[in-house]
Structures are given as structure tokens and as C-alpha cells.
Scaffold this motif. Structure first.
Motif, mmCIF file in Angstrom:
data_model
loop_
_atom_site.group_PDB
_atom_site.id
_atom_site.type_symbol
_atom_site.label_atom_id
_atom_site.label_comp_id
_atom_site.label_asym_id
_atom_site.label_seq_id
_atom_site.Cartn_x
_atom_site.Cartn_y
_atom_site.Cartn_z
ATOM 1 N N SER A 155 11.734 -26.059 -48.285
ATOM 2 C CA SER A 155 10.949 -25.436 -47.236
ATOM 3 C C SER A 155 11.764 -24.363 -46.539
ATOM 4 O O SER A 155 12.770 -24.692 -45.900
ATOM 5 C CB SER A 155 10.506 -26.492 -46.221
ATOM 6 O OG SER A 155 9.690 -25.911 -45.245
ATOM 7 N N PRO A 156 11.409 -23.119 -46.683
ATOM 8 C CA PRO A 156 10.320 -22.607 -47.512
ATOM 9 C C PRO A 156 10.779 -22.403 -48.950
ATOM 10 O O PRO A 156 11.974 -22.325 -49.213
ATOM 11 C CB PRO A 156 10.003 -21.257 -46.861
ATOM 12 C CG PRO A 156 11.331 -20.788 -46.329
ATOM 13 C CD PRO A 156 12.048 -22.060 -45.886
ATOM 14 N N GLY A 157 9.852 -22.310 -49.854
ATOM 15 C CA GLY A 157 10.146 -21.904 -51.213
ATOM 16 C C GLY A 157 10.263 -22.996 -52.235
ATOM 17 O O GLY A 157 9.597 -24.024 -52.159
ATOM 18 N N LYS A 158 11.176 -22.762 -53.191
ATOM 19 C CA LYS A 158 11.324 -23.658 -54.333
ATOM 20 C C LYS A 158 12.738 -23.599 -54.873
ATOM 21 O O LYS A 158 13.521 -22.716 -54.532
ATOM 22 C CB LYS A 158 10.333 -23.281 -55.423
ATOM 23 C CG LYS A 158 10.608 -21.912 -56.044
ATOM 24 C CD LYS A 158 9.438 -21.449 -56.845
ATOM 25 C CE LYS A 158 9.269 -19.957 -56.866
ATOM 26 N NZ LYS A 158 9.179 -19.276 -55.605
ATOM 27 N N VAL A 159 13.036 -24.550 -55.761
ATOM 28 C CA VAL A 159 14.304 -24.612 -56.468
ATOM 29 C C VAL A 159 13.964 -24.699 -57.952
ATOM 30 O O VAL A 159 13.222 -25.580 -58.371
ATOM 31 C CB VAL A 159 15.117 -25.868 -56.075
ATOM 32 C CG1 VAL A 159 16.400 -25.943 -56.881
ATOM 33 C CG2 VAL A 159 15.382 -25.896 -54.596
ATOM 34 N N VAL A 160 14.490 -23.777 -58.731
ATOM 35 C CA VAL A 160 14.387 -23.870 -60.181
ATOM 36 C C VAL A 160 15.747 -24.327 -60.669
ATOM 37 O O VAL A 160 16.776 -23.756 -60.284
ATOM 38 C CB VAL A 160 13.984 -22.518 -60.808
ATOM 39 C CG1 VAL A 160 13.920 -22.626 -62.328
ATOM 40 C CG2 VAL A 160 12.642 -22.043 -60.252
ATOM 41 N N TRP A 161 15.777 -25.367 -61.500
ATOM 42 C CA TRP A 161 17.051 -25.938 -61.936
ATOM 43 C C TRP A 161 17.071 -26.110 -63.454
ATOM 44 O O TRP A 161 16.026 -26.195 -64.101
ATOM 45 C CB TRP A 161 17.332 -27.262 -61.243
ATOM 46 C CG TRP A 161 16.281 -28.307 -61.474
ATOM 47 C CD1 TRP A 161 15.178 -28.542 -60.707
ATOM 48 C CD2 TRP A 161 16.230 -29.245 -62.556
ATOM 49 N NE1 TRP A 161 14.444 -29.573 -61.245
ATOM 50 C CE2 TRP A 161 15.065 -30.026 -62.378
ATOM 51 C CE3 TRP A 161 17.045 -29.508 -63.650
ATOM 52 C CZ2 TRP A 161 14.707 -31.034 -63.253
ATOM 53 C CZ3 TRP A 161 16.687 -30.522 -64.522
ATOM 54 C CH2 TRP A 161 15.538 -31.281 -64.333
ATOM 55 N N ALA A 162 18.278 -26.142 -63.988
ATOM 56 C CA ALA A 162 18.486 -26.393 -65.414
ATOM 57 C C ALA A 162 19.784 -27.179 -65.572
ATOM 58 O O ALA A 162 20.727 -26.994 -64.799
ATOM 59 C CB ALA A 162 18.567 -25.084 -66.198
ATOM 60 N N GLU A 163 19.804 -28.056 -66.575
ATOM 61 C CA GLU A 163 20.993 -28.856 -66.860
ATOM 62 C C GLU A 163 21.425 -28.656 -68.305
ATOM 63 O O GLU A 163 20.586 -28.537 -69.198
ATOM 64 C CB GLU A 163 20.729 -30.339 -66.596
ATOM 65 C CG GLU A 163 20.531 -30.646 -65.139
ATOM 66 C CD GLU A 163 20.339 -32.119 -64.861
ATOM 67 O OE1 GLU A 163 20.203 -32.921 -65.818
ATOM 68 O OE2 GLU A 163 20.323 -32.484 -63.672
ATOM 69 N N PHE A 164 22.739 -28.658 -68.488
ATOM 70 C CA PHE A 164 23.355 -28.452 -69.798
ATOM 71 C C PHE A 164 24.399 -29.538 -70.021
ATOM 72 O O PHE A 164 25.397 -29.583 -69.311
ATOM 73 C CB PHE A 164 24.028 -27.078 -69.861
ATOM 74 C CG PHE A 164 23.069 -25.949 -69.654
ATOM 75 C CD1 PHE A 164 22.494 -25.315 -70.735
ATOM 76 C CD2 PHE A 164 22.728 -25.545 -68.376
ATOM 77 C CE1 PHE A 164 21.594 -24.280 -70.540
ATOM 78 C CE2 PHE A 164 21.827 -24.515 -68.173
ATOM 79 C CZ PHE A 164 21.263 -23.880 -69.268
ATOM 80 N N ALA A 165 24.150 -30.385 -70.992
ATOM 81 C CA ALA A 165 25.115 -31.437 -71.339
ATOM 82 C C ALA A 165 26.116 -30.893 -72.342
ATOM 83 O O ALA A 165 25.810 -29.983 -73.111
ATOM 84 C CB ALA A 165 24.393 -32.647 -71.925
ATOM 85 N N GLY A 166 27.311 -31.437 -72.322
ATOM 86 C CA GLY A 166 28.299 -31.115 -73.349
ATOM 87 C C GLY A 166 29.059 -29.825 -73.174
ATOM 88 O O GLY A 166 29.977 -29.553 -73.939
ATOM 89 N N CYS A 167 28.745 -29.029 -72.187
ATOM 90 C CA CYS A 167 29.484 -27.771 -72.053
ATOM 91 C C CYS A 167 30.820 -27.977 -71.353
ATOM 92 O O CYS A 167 31.648 -27.092 -71.332
ATOM 93 C CB CYS A 167 28.647 -26.716 -71.351
ATOM 94 S SG CYS A 167 28.140 -27.134 -69.709
ATOM 95 N N CYS A 168 31.054 -29.149 -70.823
ATOM 96 C CA CYS A 168 32.280 -29.424 -70.091
ATOM 97 C C CYS A 168 33.066 -30.554 -70.740
ATOM 98 O O CYS A 168 33.778 -31.288 -70.070
ATOM 99 C CB CYS A 168 31.954 -29.754 -68.643
ATOM 100 S SG CYS A 168 30.988 -28.465 -67.861
#
Length: 153
Positions: free
Chosen positions: A122-135
Motif C-alpha cells: 500500500s500503495p502499489g504492488k510487489v513483483v518478485w522472482a526466485e532463482f534456486a541454485g545460483c548461489c
């Protein structure tokens, strides 16, 4: 204790509503990945960051506002990227029309990330992405610990 062990496994940066913020956000993420030794999926991560920040800039950031990029290297070695904006609306994928200029970036994120989604703020949004194995290198070296250890977000 070496420098790598002391690095925070959380980073964030705020960007203004301007075109040069997109390459700056990529450079910010690239630097964090380099510090964390997370090169295995760097190209996929950076492409998704480009798409997420471009979408925020074009569709999610009202004039006079900006967007925030947050990165976590979680205790299990999963990299999570979040792009926070204050705009209305929910991102949608577009795959019905090959000539469509909107929604293709989300298709790329869908293909490259292990998980992704949209959350509310609030206000707005969250766009998220996850990447396994890169670390994996950090995980194998024992520099990532659980929630109470060094490096927990």
C-alpha cells in the motif's frame, strides 16, 4: 573471517522514474551477485531484473515517484528479487497476440525464474522472482547459515 562471510545477504536500492534507472538496477544486481559469488544464473537473473524494472517504470510508477529493488540471498541459497512500485493495477501475461507489445516480459520471467508472483503493498504492488541454485558456491563453502547465523536476511 573473510570479506565474503561478512557481506550482508540483503540489498536494496531506490530508483527514480527515469530510463537510466533500468541499467542502474541491472548494475546493482550484477554487483550483488558478484559479491555473493552467484554467477551460475546471472544472465537469467539480469534479464528478469530488466523486465521487472522496465514494467515498473512503464506501468507501475506514477510521475514523481520511483521503484525499489530488493535482493535476498536466503539461507537455502535461493536468490529472491523484488521490485516494489506504487502504481495501481496488476501485471498480466499476454500470449494471445504475437504482435502484442505488453506482457511478454512476464512470459520471460515465467520461463526463467523458478517461482514468481505479484503481491500487494500500500500503495502499489510487489513483483518478485526466485532463482534456486545460483548461489551454490556460497552454500558449499558454508558461508550461508540459517535464520540465526551470519548472512541470514
Amino acid at each position: 573471517m573473510n570479506r565474503e562471510t561478512q557481506l550482508p545477504h540483503f540489498r536494496e536500492h531506490f530508483y527514480r522514474r527515469e530510463r537510466r534507472s533500468i541499467p542502474r538496477a541491472r548494475a546493482f544486481v550484477r554487483a550483488a551477485l558478484g559479491d555473493w559469488g552467484a554467477a551460475a544464473r546471472c544472465d537469467d537473473v539480469l534479464l528478469c531484473v530488466s523486465e521487472m524494472t522496465t514494467n515498473a517504470l512503464l506501468h507501475g510508477v506514477p510521475p514523481g515517484r520511483g521503484f525499489r529493488v530488493m535482493l535476498w540471498l536466503e539461507h537455502d541459497g535461493v536468490l529472491r528479487i523484488e521490485v516494489h512500485d506504487s502504481g495501481e493495477g496488476t501485471p498480466r501475461m499476454s500470449c494471445a497476440d504475437d504482435d502484442a507489445e505488453c506482457g511478454r516480459g512476464l512470459l520471460l520471467i515465467e520461463m526463467l525464474a523458478d517461482k514468481w508472483g505479484v503481491g500487494e503493498r500500500s500503495p502499489g504492488k510487489v513483483v518478485w522472482a526466485e532463482f534456486a541454485g545460483c548461489c551454490a558456491r556460497l552454500r558449499q563453502a558454508g558461508t550461508l547459515h540459517g535464520p540465526t547465523g551470519t548472512g541470514a536476511a
